[in-house]
Design an enzyme around this catalytic site. Structure first.
Site, PDB file in Angstrom:
ATOM      1  N   GLU A 270      10.088   2.553  10.291  1.00 12.41           N
ATOM      2  CA  GLU A 270      11.032   3.667  10.098  1.00 12.41           C
ATOM      3  C   GLU A 270      10.227   4.944  10.209  1.00 12.41           C
ATOM      4  O   GLU A 270       9.291   5.159   9.429  1.00 12.41           O
ATOM      5  CB  GLU A 270      11.706   3.583   8.723  1.00 12.41           C
ATOM      6  CG  GLU A 270      12.792   2.533   8.629  1.00 12.41           C
ATOM      7  CD  GLU A 270      13.931   2.722   9.626  1.00 12.41           C
ATOM      8  OE1 GLU A 270      14.114   3.845  10.148  1.00 12.41           O
ATOM      9  OE2 GLU A 270      14.601   1.727   9.908  1.00 12.41           O
TER      10      GLU A 270
ATOM     11  N   CYS B 144      13.452  11.990   6.090  1.00  9.75           N
ATOM     12  CA  CYS B 144      13.537  11.693   7.527  1.00  9.75           C
ATOM     13  C   CYS B 144      14.965  11.871   8.032  1.00  9.75           C
ATOM     14  O   CYS B 144      15.186  12.030   9.224  1.00  9.75           O
ATOM     15  CB  CYS B 144      13.010  10.298   7.827  1.00  9.75           C
ATOM     16  SG  CYS B 144      13.680   9.052   6.750  1.00  9.75           S
TER      17      CYS B 144
ATOM     18  N   LYS C 236       0.843  -1.199   0.000  1.00  9.90           N
ATOM     19  CA  LYS C 236       0.000   0.000   0.000  1.00  9.90           C
ATOM     20  C   LYS C 236       0.882   1.254   0.000  1.00  9.90           C
ATOM     21  O   LYS C 236       1.457   1.626   1.015  1.00  9.90           O
ATOM     22  CB  LYS C 236      -0.915   0.054   1.234  1.00  9.90           C
ATOM     23  CG  LYS C 236      -2.003   1.120   1.045  1.00  9.90           C
ATOM     24  CD  LYS C 236      -2.456   1.784   2.313  1.00  9.90           C
ATOM     25  CE  LYS C 236      -1.633   2.958   2.716  1.00  9.90           C
ATOM     26  NZ  LYS C 236      -1.702   4.151   1.841  1.00  9.90           N
TER      27      LYS C 236
ATOM     28  N   GLU D 174       9.481  17.183  14.482  1.00  9.67           N
ATOM     29  CA  GLU D 174       9.842  17.046  13.075  1.00  9.67           C
ATOM     30  C   GLU D 174       8.916  17.919  12.230  1.00  9.67           C
ATOM     31  O   GLU D 174       7.696  17.801  12.314  1.00  9.67           O
ATOM     32  CB  GLU D 174       9.714  15.585  12.631  1.00  9.67           C
ATOM     33  CG  GLU D 174      10.197  15.382  11.217  1.00  9.67           C
ATOM     34  CD  GLU D 174      10.215  13.920  10.807  1.00  9.67           C
ATOM     35  OE1 GLU D 174       9.213  13.225  11.059  1.00  9.67           O
ATOM     36  OE2 GLU D 174      11.217  13.489  10.221  1.00  9.67           O
TER      37      GLU D 174
END
Ligand code: ADP
Length: 478
Positions: free
Chosen positions: A247, A281, A172, A380
């Site tokens: 992750e 990231c 997906k 973040e």
């Protein structure tokens, strides 16, 4: 509709609700319409993967080798076209899009080779006459859930090892980037995958993703995306006692010491913080600068940032493409306000830019006078925004670098072997960079982090086998 791209379930292309794929450099440009799978189709995909597993997991390594090899060759042969599709749907520059496509080809090439290197151990038992074999086997059905920021490389680094070791897959991709995912599945199925081995279910995380996450027939779940989602999915997986690999985010520090080569430091931060529009990231978002070089470094960096050309991802002159969509841009703008309200100084950038076409353009932003407890230094942002934190010396820099709940990548610019060595040993991160940007890694070595950045075994290279295989220990008395 001729450009209506369908889902791929049990070896068949299957229609679904057509959803437009929009170019963030030009919102009038519809790249195509992609079928959105529903929950029933997601369940069909899992059933198909389960049915295909026994035969595929026992297939000859050479069969898997050939398929991965052919996929690699086709991706490489079509790198310009696929790179353009990538840049058009995600917004990174054409050079970055083509580079990422080449990377995907390299990953398939690497894992094609790995199919022929499967090996175990034969060891003597502690008991006389008994032999022990330690082997690795495929895990089963792997659920693959991917984000939008690396539309071809992240699917590649999950699909290639999954298929290499004999697993079947329900894939997906992120809603914003179905184009690369569809192209990759099309390439792999034409490369010769038997039906049901790889299933594509494009659609929403809350619908399709949830069916995958909650299915007892999914034996392993690999996810890359935001920290809160990853943490929630890890818990859901744990309830089913399922193997999972997450992750998630980063708040990656980059230290600039007084003895650094200034050009190297400015280069590392420009690339690490702003390339790919800061949407990585591994992006450097906390720039920790020793007092003695602070003013000189900040002046050189802001000059460099102001010279970056922001624009249409497909324009060869563009160095920074658009932000991926309106909600990410709004989030970036919120953080610009939050930083100012917290007392940080917005030295340059942050404003929305208009270009010839309607898109999500934002000038790269640099904050100075930041402290490590500000939200812009802790959360973040996932955009072209970096915060400079001034420190007295290396010891203070290391303390600030490690004072975060993330731990993905950490970098330092220094010409001192002593500080470089100390930093490599003491940075609390899965990946450490010396005189290199925090973002930008090789494909044949482990990728992953510590603390809230990652959960489960590392990805990529030979370490991928940890997640995509399970170990069997067999004893024989003969
Ligand atoms: P981002 O906001 O950066 O896209 P997300 O973590 O929201 O990061 O999304 C990463 C991937 O996870 C996407 O493919 C998304 O559709 C999927 N996803 C999001 N929420 C869920 C969920 N509750 N269950 C399963 N998958 C999800």
């Amino acid at each position: 509709m001729s450009d209506h791209k369908q889902n791929f379930i049990g070896g068949t292309w299957v229609a679904g609700e057509a959803t437009p794929n929009i170019n963030p450099s030009n919102t009038a440009d519809i790249i195509g319409h992609y079928a959105r799978a529903d929950a029933a189709q997601a369940r069909d995909a899992i059933d198909a993967a389960k049915a295909a597993f026994p035969a595929w997991s026992r297939s000859a390594p050479l069969e898997r080798h050939g398929i991965l090899r052919r996929a690699s060759d086709e991706i490489l042969a079509r790198k310009d076209e696929l790179g353009q599709l990538l840049s058009r749907e995600e917004g990174k520059t054409l050079a970055e899009g083509i580079g990422e496509t080449v990377r995907a080809a390299q990953i398939f090439d690497f894992f094609a080779g790995e199919t022929l290197r499967l090996a175990g151990e034969t060891v003597p038992s502690v008991r006389p006459g008994v032999g022990v074999e330690v082997t690795r086997e495929a895990v089963g059905v792997v659920g693959v859930i991917t984000p939008w920021n690396f539309p071809i490389a992240i699917p590649a680094w999950k699909l290639a090892p999954a298929l290499c070791y004999g697993n079947t897959v329900v894939f997906k991709p992120a809603e914003l980037v179905p184009g690369c995912a569809w192209a990759l599945v099309d390439i792999l199925q034409r490369a010769g995958l038997p039906e049901g081995v790889l299933n594509l279910v494009m659609g929403q995380g809350s619908v399709v993703g949830q069916v995958i996450v909650q299915s007892v027939d999914v034996d392993a779940l690999t996810f890359t995306g935001s920290q809160p989602t990853g943490a929630a999915l890890a818990l859901e997986s744990a309830k089913l006692m399922r193997k999972s690999q997450m992750e998630m985010g980063g708040k990656n520090p980059f230290i600039v010491l007084a003895d650094a080569d200034l050009d190297v430091a400015v280069d590392c931060v420009t690339q690490g913080a702003y390339f790919s529009t800061g949407q990585r990231c591994t992006a450097s978002s906390r720039i920790i600068v020793e007092d003695a070089i602070h003013d000189k470094f900040v002046a050189a960096l802001s000059e460099r940032i102001n010279a970056l050309s922001v624009g249409d991802a497909l324009d060869p002159a563009t160095q920074i493409g658009p932000v991926v969509d309106a909600s990410q841009l709004a989030q970036n703008e919120d953080y610009i306000q939050i930083g100012q309200a917290e007392g940080a100084r917005l030295l340059t950038g942050g404003e929305r830019l208009s270009r010839a076409t309607e898109g999500f353009f934002q000038r790269p932003a640099l904050f100075t006078d930041c402290t490590n407890d500000m939200r812009i230094a802790r959360e973040e942002i996932f955009g072209p925004v970096a915060a400079v934190i001034r420190v007295a010396d290396y010891d203070a820099a290391l303390e600030v670098a490690n004072d975060t709940h993330f731990g993905l990548s950490a970098g330092i610019a220094t010409t001192s072997l002593k500080f470089a060595t100390h930093f490599k040993r003491n940075a609390e991160a899965g990946m450490v960079m010396v005189n290199l940007p925090t973002a930008g890694v090789d494909f044949h070595v482990p990728f992953g982090g510590r603390k809230a950045s990652s959960f489960g075994p590392r990805e990529q290279g030979r370490y991928a086998a940890e997640f995509y295989t399970t170990v069997k220990t067999a004893y024989t008395l003969a």
